[in-house]
Each structure stands twice: as C-alpha cells, then as structure tokens.
Design a protein around this motif. Structure first.
Motif, short mmCIF file in Angstrom:
data_model
loop_
_atom_site.label_atom_id
_atom_site.label_comp_id
_atom_site.label_asym_id
_atom_site.label_seq_id
_atom_site.Cartn_x
_atom_site.Cartn_y
_atom_site.Cartn_z
N ALA A 61 -1.35 -33.93 -0.52
CA ALA A 61 -0.13 -33.24 -0.11
C ALA A 61 -0.30 -31.73 0.05
O ALA A 61 0.55 -31.08 0.62
CB ALA A 61 1.00 -33.52 -1.10
N GLY A 62 -1.37 -31.18 -0.48
CA GLY A 62 -1.57 -29.73 -0.40
C GLY A 62 -0.79 -29.01 -1.49
O GLY A 62 -0.63 -29.52 -2.59
N VAL A 63 -0.28 -27.83 -1.16
CA VAL A 63 0.45 -27.03 -2.14
C VAL A 63 1.85 -27.60 -2.31
O VAL A 63 2.56 -27.87 -1.34
CB VAL A 63 0.53 -25.55 -1.70
CG1 VAL A 63 1.37 -24.74 -2.67
CG2 VAL A 63 -0.87 -24.96 -1.58
N ILE A 64 2.24 -27.81 -3.57
CA ILE A 64 3.54 -28.37 -3.91
C ILE A 64 4.15 -27.57 -5.04
O ILE A 64 3.45 -26.85 -5.75
CB ILE A 64 3.43 -29.86 -4.30
CG1 ILE A 64 2.37 -30.05 -5.39
CG2 ILE A 64 3.09 -30.73 -3.10
CD1 ILE A 64 2.22 -31.47 -5.87
N MET A 65 5.45 -27.70 -5.20
CA MET A 65 6.14 -27.02 -6.30
C MET A 65 6.92 -28.06 -7.09
O MET A 65 7.44 -29.02 -6.52
CB MET A 65 7.07 -25.94 -5.76
CG MET A 65 6.29 -24.84 -5.04
SD MET A 65 7.34 -23.59 -4.32
CE MET A 65 7.59 -22.52 -5.72
N ALA A 66 6.99 -27.83 -8.38
CA ALA A 66 7.74 -28.72 -9.26
C ALA A 66 8.69 -27.89 -10.10
O ALA A 66 8.30 -26.86 -10.64
CB ALA A 66 6.78 -29.49 -10.17
N CYS A 67 9.94 -28.32 -10.20
CA CYS A 67 10.93 -27.68 -11.06
C CYS A 67 11.19 -28.62 -12.22
O CYS A 67 11.62 -29.76 -12.01
CB CYS A 67 12.22 -27.41 -10.31
SG CYS A 67 12.06 -26.18 -9.03
N ILE A 68 10.93 -28.13 -13.43
CA ILE A 68 11.12 -28.96 -14.62
C ILE A 68 11.85 -28.15 -15.69
O ILE A 68 11.81 -26.92 -15.68
CB ILE A 68 9.77 -29.50 -15.17
CG1 ILE A 68 8.83 -28.36 -15.59
CG2 ILE A 68 9.09 -30.39 -14.14
CD1 ILE A 68 7.56 -28.83 -16.26
N PRO A 69 12.54 -28.83 -16.61
CA PRO A 69 13.24 -28.11 -17.67
C PRO A 69 12.28 -27.25 -18.50
O PRO A 69 11.10 -27.58 -18.65
CB PRO A 69 13.84 -29.23 -18.53
CG PRO A 69 13.92 -30.40 -17.61
CD PRO A 69 12.74 -30.27 -16.69
N ALA A 70 12.80 -26.16 -19.03
CA ALA A 70 12.00 -25.22 -19.81
C ALA A 70 11.27 -25.90 -20.96
O ALA A 70 10.14 -25.53 -21.30
CB ALA A 70 12.89 -24.10 -20.36
N CYS A 71 11.90 -26.92 -21.54
CA CYS A 71 11.32 -27.58 -22.71
C CYS A 71 10.34 -28.69 -22.34
O CYS A 71 9.76 -29.32 -23.22
CB CYS A 71 12.43 -28.11 -23.60
SG CYS A 71 13.65 -29.11 -22.73
N ALA A 72 10.13 -28.93 -21.06
CA ALA A 72 9.25 -30.02 -20.62
C ALA A 72 7.86 -29.50 -20.27
O ALA A 72 7.66 -28.31 -20.05
CB ALA A 72 9.85 -30.72 -19.42
#
Length: 109
Positions: A61-72
């Motif tokens: 997929a190449g460059v990707i971004m992930a948004c996850i909770p601060a505590c994860a």
C-alpha cells in the motif's frame, strides 16, 4: 479578553466542510515529550478520547497513516492486513515531515 484564534489544520477544515461540530484545544507543548498520553493529561481528559496519528509504510500500500487512541499501541500486522499488505512498519521520524508536511507531534488525520 477575547479568545486567541487557533490555526486550523486540514483535518479541522474537513470537519467544517462536512458540518461536523468539534472544539479545538490549545495545550502547552514540551518538545521532549509530545506523547498523546501527555496531551490527554494536560487537557484533563480520558486518554481514550485523544488520538495519535502514526505514519507507516506497507509493502503493497505504500505510505499509510493510522489514528489510534493515545492509550493504544499500533499492531503492525493488523495495520498491514487492513490495507491489503503483508508487512507494515512505522517510518523513521526524519521521514514524517517530508511525507506528510506535518512535524512530529502535529500530524493530523
């Protein structure tokens, strides 16, 4: 004294276009600790309500971004599977700004 205007990120502009309500918060920044957990503590909110954006590279997929909770913590295998790849890994910090235009601690989803 009037509130000082906070500069909007592209994410905030997208929420505006979609008519989604939100509140921008200003927090003191310590360059030696930009963790989402620290931001949550400074805001006095549950860390599950603060998200961190991580930049990764996947083999297919190449460059990707992930948004996850601060505590994860990011699960690279789950991230790879989510984008149809076999492997994914965080990009080196030196690559974040050239890839996203954002500095460390300031990546928007």
């Amino acid at each position: 004294m009037p509130h000082e205007k906070i500069a909007k990120t592209n994410a905030a502009r997208l929420l505006d276009r979609q008519g989604i309500p939100y509140v921008l918060h200003r927090v003191a920044v310590d360059e030696s600790d930009l963790s989402a957990l620290t931001v949550a503590a400074r805001l006095g909110v549950d860390p599950a309500m603060v998200f961190k954006t991580l930049v990764a590279r996947a083999d297919r997929a190449g460059v990707i971004m992930a948004c996850i909770p601060a505590c994860a913590e990011l699960d690279p295998r789950a991230l790879a599977a989510a984008c149809g790849s076999r492997h994914a890994a965080l990009v080196p910090l030196a690559e974040v700004r050239p890839l996203t235009g954002y500095m460390r601690g300031g990546c928007s989803p």
